[in-house]
Design an enzyme around this catalytic site. Sequence first.
Site, PDB file in Angstrom:
ATOM      1  N   HIS A  55      42.682  41.889  45.994  1.00 32.11           N
ATOM      2  CA  HIS A  55      42.620  43.359  46.055  1.00 32.11           C
ATOM      3  C   HIS A  55      41.345  43.783  46.766  1.00 32.11           C
ATOM      4  CE1 HIS A  55      40.293  42.656  42.394  1.00 32.11           C
ATOM      5  NE2 HIS A  55      39.951  43.929  42.319  1.00 32.11           N
ATOM      6  N   HIS A  57      38.605  45.673  46.130  1.00 33.46           N
ATOM      7  CA  HIS A  57      37.289  46.016  45.586  1.00 33.46           C
ATOM      8  C   HIS A  57      36.176  45.165  46.200  1.00 33.46           C
ATOM      9  CE1 HIS A  57      39.163  47.965  41.761  1.00 33.46           C
ATOM     10  NE2 HIS A  57      39.032  48.835  42.750  1.00 33.46           N
ATOM     11  N   ASP A  59      33.604  43.770  45.077  1.00 33.20           N
ATOM     12  CA  ASP A  59      33.204  42.547  44.388  1.00 33.20           C
ATOM     13  C   ASP A  59      34.239  41.427  44.545  1.00 33.20           C
ATOM     14  OD1 ASP A  59      34.861  44.115  42.612  1.00 33.20           O
ATOM     15  OD2 ASP A  59      34.304  42.720  41.005  1.00 33.20           O
ATOM     16  N   HIS A  60      35.225  41.642  45.422  1.00 35.17           N
ATOM     17  CA  HIS A  60      36.207  40.594  45.742  1.00 35.17           C
ATOM     18  C   HIS A  60      36.292  40.319  47.248  1.00 35.17           C
ATOM     19  CE1 HIS A  60      37.887  40.406  41.608  1.00 35.17           C
ATOM     20  NE2 HIS A  60      37.213  41.539  41.572  1.00 35.17           N
ATOM     21  N   HIS A 113      45.585  47.233  37.849  1.00 36.61           N
ATOM     22  CA  HIS A 113      44.146  47.449  38.083  1.00 36.61           C
ATOM     23  C   HIS A 113      43.983  48.312  39.335  1.00 36.61           C
ATOM     24  CE1 HIS A 113      39.885  46.546  38.340  1.00 36.61           C
ATOM     25  NE2 HIS A 113      40.038  45.971  39.512  1.00 36.61           N
ATOM     26  N   ASP A 132      41.752  40.723  39.339  1.00 38.27           N
ATOM     27  CA  ASP A 132      41.390  41.527  38.170  1.00 38.27           C
ATOM     28  C   ASP A 132      42.622  42.024  37.418  1.00 38.27           C
ATOM     29  OD1 ASP A 132      38.776  41.119  38.889  1.00 38.27           O
ATOM     30  OD2 ASP A 132      38.378  43.186  39.486  1.00 38.27           O
ATOM     31  N   HIS A 170      36.554  37.424  36.970  1.00 36.62           N
ATOM     32  CA  HIS A 170      35.314  37.708  36.241  1.00 36.62           C
ATOM     33  C   HIS A 170      35.145  36.839  35.003  1.00 36.62           C
ATOM     34  CE1 HIS A 170      34.114  41.442  38.376  1.00 36.62           C
ATOM     35  NE2 HIS A 170      35.421  41.553  38.590  1.00 36.62           N
TER      36      HIS A 170
HETATM   37 FE    FE Z   1      36.396  42.798  40.068  1.00 34.94          FE
HETATM   38 ZN    ZN Z   2      38.630  44.968  40.851  1.00 40.80          ZN
END
Ligand code: FE
Ligand code: ZN
Length: 241
Positions: A55, A57, A59-60, A113, A132, A170
Site C-alpha cells: 500500500h 503509506h 512507511d512502506h 486499512h 498493514d 509492524h
Molecule cells: Fe504502516
Molecule cells: Zn499503513
Amino acid sequence: MALTVTPIPCLSDNYAWLLRAADGRLAVCDPAEDAPVAAVVDSMGGKLDLILLTHHHGDHVAGVPGLVARYGAKVVGAAADRHRLPPLDQAVSPGDQVDVLGSTAAVLASDGHTRGHIAFHIADSHILLCGDTLFSLGCGRLLEGTAEQMFASLATLAALPGETLVCCGHEYTESNARFAITVEPDNAALKARIAEAHAQRATGKPTLPSTIASERAANPFMRAPDIATLARIRAGKDSFR
Ligand code: FE
Ligand code: ZN
C-alpha cells in the site's frame, strides 16, 4: 523453488521483508527506508531484483527511490493505487499472479486499512506479505476502508494454510497483546502467544513472522464472528490506552 524470508527493521517499528531465492536472487516487500535494506542486500551479494508494495503509506514505500536508483529493482504494486505509489514497472490487481524470483505470488484483495491495499501470498514458500492488514494479535486501523472490507480481508487471509508465515508491516505484537487479552481473557492460545512474544522481545528478536494458524487461534480481530463484532473491537482498540 521456495523462497526464504527475513525481516529487516526500519524506522521505529516497521519491517521490510527480504525474500531470497535458492539461487541467491533477492526481493524486498515494503521498504520503509533504503539504507537498512541496502546494508543487508550488499551483505548478500549486492543485487536486488524486485520490490513488492502492499500500500501507499510512506512507511512502506519511502525506501523505493533509493533502492531503484542503487539496484535497478523492478517495482510491483496495486494498479488501483498507481496514482499514489512510486512509479510501477508492474501494476497488479487482486486475482493476478506475479512472478517473484521464480515463485508465484497470488495478489489478494486486502482493503480496510486503505482502499487498494493488496497482499501477496507465495504458496510454494508459505509466505504471506500482508502490509498493514493483519498484524500479530491485531489488524490495521480503518483509515480509508470499512469494517466490512476488513472483515472480508481477514477472512481471506484466515483461509490460507495454517503454516503460512504472516509477514506484516509492524512490530506491534506486544501493544496489540495488551488490548487482545481484554477481548479474550480466557483464550489459552492468546496467553501462550503473549508469553512467546514477551520472550522474543526480551531477547531482542522480532515477534514475526507469525503464522496463520497462530492468528486464527489467538487474534481477536481475525476471530471476530461478524462485521459488527470486528467494528466494535476495532473501535475499542482505537481508543485503548
Ligand atoms: Fe504502516
Ligand atoms: Zn499503513
